[in-house]
Design an enzyme around this catalytic site. Structure first.
Site, PDB file in Angstrom:
ATOM      1  N   HIS A  75       9.085   3.876  73.099  1.00 25.57           N
ATOM      2  CA  HIS A  75       8.130   2.919  72.544  1.00 25.57           C
ATOM      3  C   HIS A  75       8.494   1.475  72.889  1.00 25.57           C
ATOM      4  CE1 HIS A  75       7.178   6.579  70.405  1.00 25.57           C
ATOM      5  NE2 HIS A  75       6.040   6.037  70.057  1.00 25.57           N
ATOM      6  N   MET A 119      17.240   5.585  57.886  1.00 19.50           N
ATOM      7  CA  MET A 119      15.809   5.486  58.183  1.00 19.50           C
ATOM      8  C   MET A 119      15.283   6.739  58.861  1.00 19.50           C
ATOM      9  SD  MET A 119      13.728   2.601  60.367  1.00 19.50           S
ATOM     10  CE  MET A 119      14.390   3.100  61.975  1.00 19.50           C
ATOM     11  N   VAL A 120      14.182   7.235  58.339  1.00 15.07           N
ATOM     12  CA  VAL A 120      13.412   8.283  58.996  1.00 15.07           C
ATOM     13  C   VAL A 120      12.253   7.609  59.721  1.00 15.07           C
ATOM     14  CG1 VAL A 120      11.831  10.209  58.603  1.00 15.07           C
ATOM     15  CG2 VAL A 120      14.010  10.127  57.382  1.00 15.07           C
ATOM     16  N   LYS A 160       2.701  22.298  57.620  1.00 15.58           N
ATOM     17  CA  LYS A 160       3.086  21.197  56.734  1.00 15.58           C
ATOM     18  C   LYS A 160       2.861  19.846  57.415  1.00 15.58           C
ATOM     19  CE  LYS A 160       6.449  23.976  54.204  1.00 15.58           C
ATOM     20  NZ  LYS A 160       7.859  24.128  53.763  1.00 15.58           N
TER      21      LYS A 160
END
EC number: 1.1.1.130
Length: 332
Positions: A44, A170-171, A225
């Site tokens: 990114h 952090m996720v 999910k």
């Protein structure tokens, strides 16, 4: 090949200025792309930059647009991004959520008409560095089949949750097993995915990134999910921003622009004193990392802790860039 941070930022800045982007805007945007890459998020950062320029050239991104506040309800605000540059707007929105949280304990900014924010983790990290819990997510164009389907009808809709621990925990995860950016990273490196990431043309699970990139049958995280979570994240972002849903972005736009995003900051120190906060976080981390390992050679990791090491390595030894990606940027 390896480049320095200054070389990388300079390359981004040159391309942006060649598109008549204002000097201060070009400098800030180039800085953010370079910082993302330096942090080890190539998918990114540098790898995404040619795609960003393509959208800029196509008019999807309006570089001189100024985001505008539409509604203010105390701790909640609604903004219109006016299709401004995505990463600059997202940074501003998380800053605003932090300001609201400093007044109210929690701040929520809902944004419509936004562009791709590049590395979503940047904005969670931004909040955590200042001592806040940072939560944010975005919807997208439909690039993933809902569970049980072949056609892309839902977004990867990345979700970020950042905690002000030491180091920051952090996720940063898309609702697919891998983002399309990470599929590209693995394909360029000639690697299979470590686990199944999608379906092949025969409907069988596959680890081949190139196959998934081509047929777009990417696998939702956690199967049904991840599919369900993608749907509700889209619904919340759409409603709170009064913006476009994945369906609207996909059916009404020529590309991925005009998306909806949510930015939340929570000031932890209004609820718990600093010493207690740190002790509780350390106990959680120690309890997890001291578990017996399944493989003595593989450490138990906490989410996001690797970014501190990646950043240090890239600052010491230079930033590794794929030759073909660098050639694309030089040709812009």
């Amino acid at each position: 090949m390896k480049v320095t941070f200054e070389e990388l930022k300079g390359a981004f800045y040159r391309v942006l200025r060649s598109r008549n982007i204002a000097e201060d805007t070009a400098d800030e945007c180039a800085e953010m792309f370079a910082r993302t890459t330096e942090s080890g998020v190539y998918s990114h950062g540098v790898n995404r930059f040619p795609r960003f320029i393509q959208q800029l050239d196509n008019g999807d991104i309006i570089p001189d647009a100024k985001p505008q506040r539409v509604t203010s309800l105390g701790a909640i605000e609604q903004w219109d991004a006016k299709r401004a540059i995505g990463n600059l707007t997202a940074k501003k929105m998380m800053d605003r959520a932090i300001e609201l949280a400093s007044d109210h304990g929690i701040g929520l900014v809902a944004l419509r008409n936004a562009n791709h924010w590049m590395r979503g983790g940047s904005y969670g990290w931004q909040a955590a560095e200042k001592g806040y819990i940072g939560i944010c997510w975005t919807n997208s164009i439909a690039v993933m089949p809902p569970w049980g389907a072949k056609e892309c009808r839902i977004g990867t809709n990345p979700l970020i949750v950042a905690i002000p621990s030491t180091p920051i925990t952090m996720v940063d995860m898309s609702m697919s097993m891998f983002s399309y950016g990470m599929l590209e990273v693995n394909r360029l490196a000639g690697r299979e995915l470590p686990v199944d990431g999608g379906f092949d043309d025969n409907g069988q699970l596959t680890k081949e990134p190139g196959v998934i990139e081509k047929n777009r049958r990417i696998l939702p995280m956690g199967y049904w999910k991840g599919s369900g979570l993608s749907i509700v994240l889209d619904m919340i972002a759409t409603l709170l921003s009064n913006g476009s849903s994945v369906a609207e972005v996909t059916q009404e736009n020529s590309d991925e622009y005009g998306v909806s995003q949510i930015f939340i900051a929570i000031e932890v120190d209004k609820l718990i004193d600093g010493a207690t906060r740190d002790a509780k976080l350390q106990r959680i981390m120690d309890f997890i990392t001291t578990a017996e390992r399944a493989d003595d050679n593989v450490a138990i990791r906490l989410p996001g802790h690797e970014f501190t090491k990646l950043l240090d390595d890239n600052r010491r030894h230079g930033i590794t860039i794929d030759d073909s990606v660098w050639a694309k940027i030089q040709a812009l």
